[in-house]
Design an enzyme around this catalytic site. Structure first.
Site, PDB file in Angstrom:
ATOM      1  N   CYS A 114       0.814  -1.220   0.000  1.00 56.02           N
ATOM      2  CA  CYS A 114       0.000   0.000   0.000  1.00 56.02           C
ATOM      3  C   CYS A 114       0.848   1.272   0.000  1.00 56.02           C
ATOM      4  O   CYS A 114       0.371   2.342  -0.383  1.00 56.02           O
ATOM      5  CB  CYS A 114      -0.941   0.013   1.195  1.00 56.02           C
ATOM      6  SG  CYS A 114      -2.112  -1.352   1.183  1.00 56.02           S
ATOM      7  N   HIS A 246      -3.301   7.598   2.237  1.00 59.77           N
ATOM      8  CA  HIS A 246      -3.659   6.260   1.775  1.00 59.77           C
ATOM      9  C   HIS A 246      -5.099   5.984   2.203  1.00 59.77           C
ATOM     10  O   HIS A 246      -5.488   6.278   3.328  1.00 59.77           O
ATOM     11  CB  HIS A 246      -2.713   5.234   2.391  1.00 59.77           C
ATOM     12  CG  HIS A 246      -3.090   3.824   2.096  1.00 59.77           C
ATOM     13  ND1 HIS A 246      -3.479   3.409   0.835  1.00 59.77           N
ATOM     14  CD2 HIS A 246      -3.153   2.723   2.886  1.00 59.77           C
ATOM     15  CE1 HIS A 246      -3.751   2.115   0.872  1.00 59.77           C
ATOM     16  NE2 HIS A 246      -3.566   1.682   2.105  1.00 59.77           N
ATOM     17  N   ASN A 276      -9.889   0.169  -0.477  1.00 63.13           N
ATOM     18  CA  ASN A 276      -8.420   0.237  -0.426  1.00 63.13           C
ATOM     19  C   ASN A 276      -7.863  -0.375  -1.712  1.00 63.13           C
ATOM     20  O   ASN A 276      -7.959  -1.578  -1.923  1.00 63.13           O
ATOM     21  CB  ASN A 276      -7.934  -0.534   0.805  1.00 63.13           C
ATOM     22  CG  ASN A 276      -6.422  -0.474   0.971  1.00 63.13           C
ATOM     23  OD1 ASN A 276      -5.705  -0.030   0.067  1.00 63.13           O
ATOM     24  ND2 ASN A 276      -5.957  -0.918   2.111  1.00 63.13           N
TER      25      ASN A 276
HETATM   26  N1  ACO Z   1     -18.671  -8.069   8.440  1.00 58.56           N
HETATM   27  C1  ACO Z   1     -19.207  -8.326   9.648  1.00 58.56           C
HETATM   28  N2  ACO Z   1     -18.479  -8.670  10.714  1.00 58.56           N
HETATM   29  C2  ACO Z   1     -17.149  -8.741  10.560  1.00 58.56           C
HETATM   30  C3  ACO Z   1     -16.523  -8.498   9.331  1.00 58.56           C
HETATM   31  C4  ACO Z   1     -17.337  -8.164   8.241  1.00 58.56           C
HETATM   32  N3  ACO Z   1     -16.855  -7.889   7.028  1.00 58.56           N
HETATM   33  N4  ACO Z   1     -15.206  -8.661   9.485  1.00 58.56           N
HETATM   34  C5  ACO Z   1     -14.991  -8.991  10.763  1.00 58.56           C
HETATM   35  N5  ACO Z   1     -16.168  -9.049  11.405  1.00 58.56           N
HETATM   36  C6  ACO Z   1     -16.424  -9.393  12.802  1.00 58.56           C
HETATM   37  C7  ACO Z   1     -15.301 -10.196  13.398  1.00 58.56           C
HETATM   38  O1  ACO Z   1     -15.463 -11.569  13.088  1.00 58.56           O
HETATM   39  C8  ACO Z   1     -15.490  -9.910  14.863  1.00 58.56           C
HETATM   40  O2  ACO Z   1     -16.554 -10.709  15.334  1.00 58.56           O
HETATM   41  P1  ACO Z   1     -16.483 -11.353  16.811  1.00 58.56           P
HETATM   42  O3  ACO Z   1     -16.422 -10.196  17.744  1.00 58.56           O
HETATM   43  O4  ACO Z   1     -17.748 -12.126  16.861  1.00 58.56           O
HETATM   44  O5  ACO Z   1     -15.236 -12.181  16.801  1.00 58.56           O
HETATM   45  C9  ACO Z   1     -15.974  -8.478  14.889  1.00 58.56           C
HETATM   46  O6  ACO Z   1     -16.465  -8.193  13.577  1.00 58.56           O
HETATM   47  C10 ACO Z   1     -14.879  -7.492  15.230  1.00 58.56           C
HETATM   48  O7  ACO Z   1     -13.770  -7.812  14.408  1.00 58.56           O
HETATM   49  P2  ACO Z   1     -12.449  -6.981  14.506  1.00 58.56           P
HETATM   50  O8  ACO Z   1     -11.462  -7.498  13.525  1.00 58.56           O
HETATM   51  O9  ACO Z   1     -12.044  -6.906  15.941  1.00 58.56           O
HETATM   52  O10 ACO Z   1     -12.989  -5.570  14.025  1.00 58.56           O
HETATM   53  P3  ACO Z   1     -12.277  -4.183  14.035  1.00 58.56           P
HETATM   54  O11 ACO Z   1     -13.075  -3.212  14.756  1.00 58.56           O
HETATM   55  O12 ACO Z   1     -10.828  -4.293  14.373  1.00 58.56           O
HETATM   56  O13 ACO Z   1     -12.388  -3.780  12.506  1.00 58.56           O
HETATM   57  C11 ACO Z   1     -11.030  -3.721  10.548  1.00 58.56           C
HETATM   58  C12 ACO Z   1     -11.778  -4.599  11.545  1.00 58.56           C
HETATM   59  C13 ACO Z   1     -12.034  -2.859   9.798  1.00 58.56           C
HETATM   60  C14 ACO Z   1     -10.298  -4.609   9.564  1.00 58.56           C
HETATM   61  C15 ACO Z   1     -10.070  -2.825  11.322  1.00 58.56           C
HETATM   62  O14 ACO Z   1      -9.274  -3.587  12.215  1.00 58.56           O
HETATM   63  C16 ACO Z   1      -9.167  -2.089  10.401  1.00 58.56           C
HETATM   64  O15 ACO Z   1      -9.589  -1.249   9.662  1.00 58.56           O
HETATM   65  N6  ACO Z   1      -7.876  -2.317  10.476  1.00 58.56           N
HETATM   66  C17 ACO Z   1      -6.947  -1.706   9.590  1.00 58.56           C
HETATM   67  C18 ACO Z   1      -6.684  -2.672   8.527  1.00 58.56           C
HETATM   68  C19 ACO Z   1      -6.548  -2.070   7.197  1.00 58.56           C
HETATM   69  O16 ACO Z   1      -6.872  -0.960   6.913  1.00 58.56           O
HETATM   70  N7  ACO Z   1      -6.007  -2.888   6.329  1.00 58.56           N
HETATM   71  C20 ACO Z   1      -5.820  -2.529   4.992  1.00 58.56           C
HETATM   72  C21 ACO Z   1      -4.510  -2.969   4.511  1.00 58.56           C
HETATM   73  S1  ACO Z   1      -3.234  -2.175   5.374  1.00 58.56           S
HETATM   74  C22 ACO Z   1      -3.337  -0.663   4.985  1.00 58.56           C
HETATM   75  O17 ACO Z   1      -3.681  -0.373   3.902  1.00 58.56           O
HETATM   76  C23 ACO Z   1      -3.056   0.328   6.023  1.00 58.56           C
END
Ligand code: ACO
Length: 319
Positions: A114, A246, A276
């Site tokens: 990224c 980004h 993304n």
């Molecule tokens: N739909 C519904 N529920 C979901 C989904 C989905 N698509 N994905 C995960 N969940 C659930 C999980 O299973 C979990 O359920 P549980 O509590 O029953 O176990 C719950 O939602 C919470 O999951 P988390 O992973 O803890 O959710 P979080 O609040 O951390 O959000 C996310 C997840 C959006 C990925 C967040 O961590 C994030 O944005 N992280 C940054 C990652 C990113 O941007 N990556 C891109 C590549 S790197 C970069 O470009 C910077």
């Protein structure tokens, strides 16, 4: 007078097919609400079968060249940032070179996931600064959805395909790339990687991510590298006209804006429509804001990105 790389023009291309959150909710256990609340994403573009990273890159490049008022033959360096090359080799940049009808100069790929566009911009800027290139095309292009595991709702909803490009030209004066700041820390490998590759498994593999870990690193490392860029130029956040971040997650973008007390009107946001797009995200956002006239000559723009590696960086540009 300082020799700098001026951004003469930018171009963007998004594949035609749009996939909404509701489209995804029809095929996996997710909801439009969950995706919007956690990420700000509403839709993403997905490349058609037979549409490769090079094809997206060429369309974005043609638009960047048109915006810059140059012909492909004027280019003597192509740096293509991608995580999703057409083939394991040769560099997708050489395909783009051939498709643009270019037979001179050098063309190669840069891989910083990224953060790839910021890395590619730094490489091209340094070529120009030392006089090894006069005019460069820097491209971020991805068919990132081809790396997704559609059974993993934690990653499948986050990404899209697209390409953005800028044309850089050597110039003497105050305008241009003022500085670039790159970092990597391979200890962050497990936070975000693809579980395959030619040397390890022999298959392409899928994206694996520890979302919370990535989130935490993104907020702290991006804040640090923006500060580093401002300090290096004796500037403060008050000098920033535009933040072009980004586009991974609306919450990370808002976190950066709040940290630097930037009003939302000074932040270019496309994550809602593009999701993304990895290396394409920053040039797509930059091209959009240059094209619609928000970013004007003379404006001070901060570009920043972080991704797998971990790798992250920022660039300060006087447009
Ligand atoms: N739909 C519904 N529920 C979901 C989904 C989905 N698509 N994905 C995960 N969940 C659930 C999980 O299973 C979990 O359920 P549980 O509590 O029953 O176990 C719950 O939602 C919470 O999951 P988390 O992973 O803890 O959710 P979080 O609040 O951390 O959000 C996310 C997840 C959006 C990925 C967040 O961590 C994030 O944005 N992280 C940054 C990652 C990113 O941007 N990556 C891109 C590549 S790197 C970069 O470009 C910077």
């Amino acid at each position: 007078m300082t020799r700098r790389s001026v951004i003469l023009g930018a171009g963007a291309y998004l594949p035609k097919r749009v996939v909404t959150n509701n489209d995804l909710a029809a095929q996996m256990d997710t909801t439009d609400d969950w995706i919007i609340q956690r990420t700000g994403i509403r839709q993403r573009h997905v490349a058609a079968e037979g549409e490769f990273t090079s094809h997206l890159a060429v369309k974005a490049s043609e638009r960047a060249l048109a915006a810059a008022g140059l012909k492909a033959a004027d280019i003597d360096l192509i740096v293509l940032a991608t995580t999703t090359p057409d083939e394991t080799f040769p560099a997708t940049a050489t395909r783009v070179q051939a498709l643009l009808g270019l037979t001179r100069g050098a063309a190669f790929d840069v891989q910083a996931v990224c953060a790839g566009f910021v890395f590619g911009l730094a490489v091209a800027d340094n070529f120009i600064k030392v006089g090894q290139a006069e005019t460069a095309l820097v491209i971020g292009a991805e068919t990132f959805t081809r790396l997704l595991d559609w059974n993993d709702r934690g990653t499948a909803v986050l990404f899209g395909d697209g390409a953005g490009a800028v044309v850089l030209k050597a110039s003497y004066g105050d305008r241009g790339v003022l500085s670039t700041h790159l970092h990597s820390d391979g200890r962050g490998h497990d936070a975000l990687y693809v579980d395959g590759g030619p040397s390890s498994t022999g298959r392409v593999g899928h994206v694996r991510m520890q979302g919370k870990e990535v989130f935490k690193h993104a907020v702290s490392k991006l804040a640090q590298v923006i500060q580093e860029a401002l300090d290096a130029n004796g500037m403060t956040a008050d000098d920033i006209d535009w933040l072009v971040p980004h586009q991974a997650n609306r919450r990370i973008i808002d976190g950066m804006a709040d940290k630097y007390r930037l009003p939302r009107e000074k932040v270019v946001v496309t994550v809602d429509r593009h999701a993304n797009t990895s290396a394409a995200s920053v040039p797509l956002a930059l091209a959009e804001a240059m094209d619609d006239g928000r970013i004007k000559p003379g404006h001070l723009v901060v570009l920043e990105a972080i991704g797998g590696g971990l790798a992250w960086g920022a660039a300060l540009v006087r447009m």
